[in-house]
Enzyme design. Sequence first.
Site, PDB file in Angstrom:
ATOM      1  N   THR A   1      -1.862   1.610  -4.651  1.00  0.00           N
ATOM      2  CA  THR A   1      -0.808   2.622  -4.834  1.00  0.00           C
ATOM      3  C   THR A   1      -0.280   2.593  -6.266  1.00  0.00           C
ATOM      4  O   THR A   1      -0.219   3.630  -6.941  1.00  0.00           O
ATOM      5  CB  THR A   1       0.355   2.335  -3.852  1.00  0.00           C
ATOM      6  OG1 THR A   1      -0.190   2.194  -2.550  1.00  0.00           O
ATOM      7  CG2 THR A   1       1.382   3.440  -3.858  1.00  0.00           C
ATOM      8  N   VAL A   2       0.097   1.416  -6.748  1.00  0.00           N
ATOM      9  CA  VAL A   2       0.690   1.323  -8.090  1.00  0.00           C
ATOM     10  C   VAL A   2      -0.397   1.392  -9.165  1.00  0.00           C
ATOM     11  O   VAL A   2      -0.271   2.140 -10.145  1.00  0.00           O
ATOM     12  CB  VAL A   2       1.520   0.019  -8.236  1.00  0.00           C
ATOM     13  CG1 VAL A   2       2.104  -0.086  -9.642  1.00  0.00           C
ATOM     14  CG2 VAL A   2       2.643  -0.024  -7.198  1.00  0.00           C
TER      15      VAL A   2
ATOM     16  N   GLU B   1       9.281  -5.948 -15.637  1.00  0.00           N
ATOM     17  CA  GLU B   1      10.245  -4.891 -15.281  1.00  0.00           C
ATOM     18  C   GLU B   1       9.970  -4.298 -13.901  1.00  0.00           C
ATOM     19  O   GLU B   1      10.894  -4.067 -13.111  1.00  0.00           O
ATOM     20  CB  GLU B   1      10.198  -3.777 -16.333  1.00  0.00           C
ATOM     21  CG  GLU B   1      11.165  -2.643 -16.109  1.00  0.00           C
ATOM     22  CD  GLU B   1      12.620  -3.044 -16.373  1.00  0.00           C
ATOM     23  OE1 GLU B   1      13.349  -3.178 -15.380  1.00  0.00           O
ATOM     24  OE2 GLU B   1      13.022  -3.233 -17.535  1.00  0.00           O
TER      25      GLU B   1
ATOM     26  N   ILE C   1      13.981   1.880 -11.974  1.00  0.00           N
ATOM     27  CA  ILE C   1      15.251   1.597 -12.668  1.00  0.00           C
ATOM     28  C   ILE C   1      15.000   0.536 -13.749  1.00  0.00           C
ATOM     29  O   ILE C   1      14.591  -0.582 -13.432  1.00  0.00           O
ATOM     30  CB  ILE C   1      16.324   1.071 -11.684  1.00  0.00           C
ATOM     31  CG1 ILE C   1      16.485   2.039 -10.506  1.00  0.00           C
ATOM     32  CG2 ILE C   1      17.645   0.871 -12.396  1.00  0.00           C
ATOM     33  CD1 ILE C   1      17.470   1.559  -9.451  1.00  0.00           C
TER      34      ILE C   1
ATOM     35  N   GLY D   1       6.436   5.077   4.062  1.00  0.00           N
ATOM     36  CA  GLY D   1       5.813   4.212   3.050  1.00  0.00           C
ATOM     37  C   GLY D   1       6.786   3.377   2.239  1.00  0.00           C
ATOM     38  O   GLY D   1       6.416   2.822   1.212  1.00  0.00           O
TER      39      GLY D   1
ATOM     40  N   GLU E   1       7.336  -2.853   3.112  1.00  0.00           N
ATOM     41  CA  GLU E   1       6.226  -3.711   2.709  1.00  0.00           C
ATOM     42  C   GLU E   1       5.185  -3.710   3.830  1.00  0.00           C
ATOM     43  O   GLU E   1       5.481  -3.316   4.965  1.00  0.00           O
ATOM     44  CB  GLU E   1       6.722  -5.149   2.499  1.00  0.00           C
ATOM     45  CG  GLU E   1       7.724  -5.295   1.376  1.00  0.00           C
ATOM     46  CD  GLU E   1       7.143  -4.982   0.009  1.00  0.00           C
ATOM     47  OE1 GLU E   1       6.197  -5.631  -0.420  1.00  0.00           O
ATOM     48  OE2 GLU E   1       7.652  -4.047  -0.644  1.00  0.00           O
TER      49      GLU E   1
ATOM     50  N   ASP F   1      12.543  -9.697   0.584  1.00  0.00           N
ATOM     51  CA  ASP F   1      12.180  -8.817  -0.540  1.00  0.00           C
ATOM     52  C   ASP F   1      13.374  -8.696  -1.511  1.00  0.00           C
ATOM     53  O   ASP F   1      13.224  -8.856  -2.725  1.00  0.00           O
ATOM     54  CB  ASP F   1      11.781  -7.443   0.024  1.00  0.00           C
ATOM     55  CG  ASP F   1      11.488  -6.427  -1.061  1.00  0.00           C
ATOM     56  OD1 ASP F   1      10.344  -6.382  -1.543  1.00  0.00           O
ATOM     57  OD2 ASP F   1      12.408  -5.658  -1.432  1.00  0.00           O
TER      58      ASP F   1
ATOM     59  N   LYS G   1      14.066 -10.142  -5.556  1.00  0.00           N
ATOM     60  CA  LYS G   1      14.544  -9.279  -6.655  1.00  0.00           C
ATOM     61  C   LYS G   1      15.858  -9.817  -7.224  1.00  0.00           C
ATOM     62  O   LYS G   1      16.071  -9.801  -8.437  1.00  0.00           O
ATOM     63  CB  LYS G   1      14.733  -7.852  -6.140  1.00  0.00           C
ATOM     64  CG  LYS G   1      13.408  -7.186  -5.757  1.00  0.00           C
ATOM     65  CD  LYS G   1      13.650  -5.894  -5.003  1.00  0.00           C
ATOM     66  CE  LYS G   1      12.345  -5.259  -4.542  1.00  0.00           C
ATOM     67  NZ  LYS G   1      12.542  -4.177  -3.578  1.00  0.00           N
TER      68      LYS G   1
HETATM   69  P1  NAP Z   1      -1.685  -1.942  -2.687  1.00  0.00           P
HETATM   70  O1  NAP Z   1      -1.699  -0.480  -2.606  1.00  0.00           O
HETATM   71  O2  NAP Z   1      -1.958  -2.747  -1.467  1.00  0.00           O
HETATM   72  O3  NAP Z   1      -2.767  -2.354  -3.821  1.00  0.00           O
HETATM   73  C1  NAP Z   1      -3.177  -3.663  -4.029  1.00  0.00           C
HETATM   74  C2  NAP Z   1      -4.450  -3.627  -4.874  1.00  0.00           C
HETATM   75  O4  NAP Z   1      -4.856  -4.961  -5.145  1.00  0.00           O
HETATM   76  C3  NAP Z   1      -5.631  -2.955  -4.179  1.00  0.00           C
HETATM   77  O5  NAP Z   1      -6.370  -2.179  -5.108  1.00  0.00           O
HETATM   78  C4  NAP Z   1      -6.481  -4.120  -3.681  1.00  0.00           C
HETATM   79  O6  NAP Z   1      -7.884  -3.843  -3.659  1.00  0.00           O
HETATM   80  C5  NAP Z   1      -6.215  -5.151  -4.750  1.00  0.00           C
HETATM   81  N1  NAP Z   1      -6.334  -6.504  -4.220  1.00  0.00           N
HETATM   82  C6  NAP Z   1      -5.520  -7.113  -3.313  1.00  0.00           C
HETATM   83  N2  NAP Z   1      -5.950  -8.372  -3.075  1.00  0.00           N
HETATM   84  C7  NAP Z   1      -7.042  -8.543  -3.850  1.00  0.00           C
HETATM   85  C8  NAP Z   1      -7.954  -9.628  -4.050  1.00  0.00           C
HETATM   86  N3  NAP Z   1      -7.804 -10.782  -3.398  1.00  0.00           N
HETATM   87  N4  NAP Z   1      -8.956  -9.458  -4.922  1.00  0.00           N
HETATM   88  C9  NAP Z   1      -9.122  -8.291  -5.589  1.00  0.00           C
HETATM   89  N5  NAP Z   1      -8.293  -7.223  -5.448  1.00  0.00           N
HETATM   90  C10 NAP Z   1      -7.295  -7.359  -4.581  1.00  0.00           C
HETATM   91  O7  NAP Z   1      -0.315  -2.498  -3.281  1.00  0.00           O
HETATM   92  P2  NAP Z   1       0.733  -1.688  -4.169  1.00  0.00           P
HETATM   93  O8  NAP Z   1       1.678  -0.962  -3.276  1.00  0.00           O
HETATM   94  O9  NAP Z   1       0.024  -0.958  -5.228  1.00  0.00           O
HETATM   95  O10 NAP Z   1       1.604  -2.895  -4.781  1.00  0.00           O
HETATM   96  C11 NAP Z   1       1.119  -3.659  -5.864  1.00  0.00           C
HETATM   97  C12 NAP Z   1       2.241  -4.556  -6.398  1.00  0.00           C
HETATM   98  O11 NAP Z   1       3.336  -3.745  -6.819  1.00  0.00           O
HETATM   99  C13 NAP Z   1       2.848  -5.542  -5.382  1.00  0.00           C
HETATM  100  O12 NAP Z   1       3.214  -6.740  -6.035  1.00  0.00           O
HETATM  101  C14 NAP Z   1       4.089  -4.820  -4.883  1.00  0.00           C
HETATM  102  O13 NAP Z   1       5.099  -5.700  -4.389  1.00  0.00           O
HETATM  103  C15 NAP Z   1       4.538  -4.169  -6.183  1.00  0.00           C
HETATM  104  N6  NAP Z   1       5.404  -3.023  -5.947  1.00  0.00           N
HETATM  105  C16 NAP Z   1       4.979  -1.994  -5.193  1.00  0.00           C
HETATM  106  C17 NAP Z   1       5.826  -0.920  -4.966  1.00  0.00           C
HETATM  107  C18 NAP Z   1       5.378   0.242  -4.128  1.00  0.00           C
HETATM  108  O14 NAP Z   1       6.231   1.104  -3.858  1.00  0.00           O
HETATM  109  N7  NAP Z   1       4.116   0.340  -3.717  1.00  0.00           N
HETATM  110  C19 NAP Z   1       7.104  -0.928  -5.517  1.00  0.00           C
HETATM  111  C20 NAP Z   1       7.498  -1.995  -6.328  1.00  0.00           C
HETATM  112  C21 NAP Z   1       6.631  -3.048  -6.532  1.00  0.00           C
HETATM  113  P3  NAP Z   1      -8.499  -2.727  -2.661  1.00  0.00           P
HETATM  114  O15 NAP Z   1      -7.936  -1.418  -3.148  1.00  0.00           O
HETATM  115  O16 NAP Z   1      -9.954  -2.819  -2.805  1.00  0.00           O
HETATM  116  O17 NAP Z   1      -7.989  -3.089  -1.297  1.00  0.00           O
HETATM  117  N1  HSE Z   2       9.675  -2.501   0.287  1.00  0.00           N
HETATM  118  C1  HSE Z   2      10.427  -2.400  -0.910  1.00  0.00           C
HETATM  119  C2  HSE Z   2      11.718  -1.670  -0.598  1.00  0.00           C
HETATM  120  C3  HSE Z   2       9.730  -1.584  -1.992  1.00  0.00           C
HETATM  121  O1  HSE Z   2      11.888  -1.185   0.516  1.00  0.00           O
HETATM  122  O2  HSE Z   2      12.561  -1.593  -1.469  1.00  0.00           O
HETATM  123  C4  HSE Z   2       9.057  -2.384  -3.048  1.00  0.00           C
HETATM  124  O3  HSE Z   2       9.890  -3.280  -3.691  1.00  0.00           O
END
Ligand code: NAP
Ligand code: HSE
Length: 429
Positions: free
Chosen positions: A15-16, A131, A138, A188, A191, A202, A206
């Site tokens: 996603t990110v 960040e 934010i 969505g 977590e 979570d 933070k």
């Molecule tokens: P996500 O959609 O689950 O993406 C995770 C990515 O990492 C996927 O591309 C996955 O590969 C890859 N991955 C995971 N484990 C792996 C491994 N062992 N080896 C190789 N690749 C691996 O997660 P996300 O939502 O983007 O979140 C990523 C980070 O941003 C997290 O730390 C999360 O806490 C943080 N974050 C997310 C959000 C949000 O709203 N999504 C907000 C703030 C912070 P595949 O695609 O092949 O499965």
């Molecule tokens: N699951 C978190 C929240 C999003 O609800 O704020 C990523 O930090």
Amino acid sequence: MASVDVGIGLLGYGTVGSSVNRMLVESADEIERATGHRLRVVRALVRDPAKERPFPAGDGVLTTDFETFRDDPEVQIVAEVMGGLSPAGDYVRALLGAGKPVVSANKQLIARDGAELFAAASAAGVQLRFEASVCAAIPVVKVLRESLVVSNVHRVLGIVNGTTNFMLSSMERGGSYADALAEAQALGYAEADPTDDVSGADAAAKMAILATVAFGSRVRFEDVECRGIEELEPVHVNAAAQLGMVIKLVGIATLLDGAVDVRVQPALVERSHPLAAVDGAFNAVMLQGDAIREITLEGPGAGGVETASAVVADLVSVVGTAGTGFLQNDACWRELARLPSSEWRSPFYVHLEVSDRPGVLAHAASRLAAHDVSIAQLVQRLEDGAAAIELVLHRAPFGEVSAALREIAAFPEVLRPPFVLPVIAERGL
Ligand code: NAP
Ligand code: HSE
């Protein structure tokens, strides 16, 4: 940075990660105007390269082999957008050791292993920025570290988990806990395992990061006192409304007399307080300090594009400050003591369920008085021979309030253990 095209490696392309690539492609001109460089994703590490992606990576960019990723000389800066402690932590350590600057969106990793990772970055002479690990869009870390560097921030209040704020907003409108959680998951916000959201873990990660940056002293995830929203019942939400307040999951970081207290817990927030108006999945961070009095930052705290905006900002900062020594790596410069929990002071809300008999209220009031705790508000409701008593207590040490409540709970007419939450009403103005 010598080269004009800066090669970016993404640890993760979900996603990110895919949003970061889209933003680097679509905003390449703005980034070049700001930095003089074009940033391009040259490698992304994933588990399954065959997976369909919302914004496909270029040909040959996806790899499943970490060594190929680490040793690729084209990867000059890395964004860790993979999540989890392992293997993400090992990969970040290895990349820092290989002399590659890293920016991370991973709050659990930074809150738990930050000290060691920052030390590794410093030893290698490269940057580690974070960040995106707090409140997504934010820019609170940058505001604290740069804009407020001389402001002596002594209190940080945060609604830093969108899922629980969305759920509590929905429960305030009469929805059930289960329906609110299901809706937050469908949208969505939650977590992968929503336990981290509803248990407060979570938000605790933070708040550990925010407190570390705000006070310049390491606060680890384990140092944060944490209570989630699972124990909340409609009766508490309704009582808050009766008292002119709303319930929010709030992170509270306090620097008092040279000691630090950081906690995450549901709190009753007065309706006139800015945090009471933070609705749905939004986040807000209120900073109180000597020079600034009070600043509130509010915005989306989750989402691919929102988080990518912070990741890209960190990449730009790495490019812009490389080799300058400006605000790099660890925010810690001192070691402050922990404030004993019993000495933490706040106004409190207490919910009591008692038998409707003479002297019960007098007993409760006398136990509070014995601990020098004063009652500010009292509402009583009668139902089937029992009474629900809602109390708001003036600001008092948590230890004294807890001791009084233990004595009240021992009274045979008290039907359930008293339920206590802090009240947030004070402003820093
Ligand atoms: P996500 O959609 O689950 O993406 C995770 C990515 O990492 C996927 O591309 C996955 O590969 C890859 N991955 C995971 N484990 C792996 C491994 N062992 N080896 C190789 N690749 C691996 O997660 P996300 O939502 O983007 O979140 C990523 C980070 O941003 C997290 O730390 C999360 O806490 C943080 N974050 C997310 C959000 C949000 O709203 N999504 C907000 C703030 C912070 P595949 O695609 O092949 O499965
Ligand atoms: N699951 C978190 C929240 C999003 O609800 O704020 C990523 O930090």
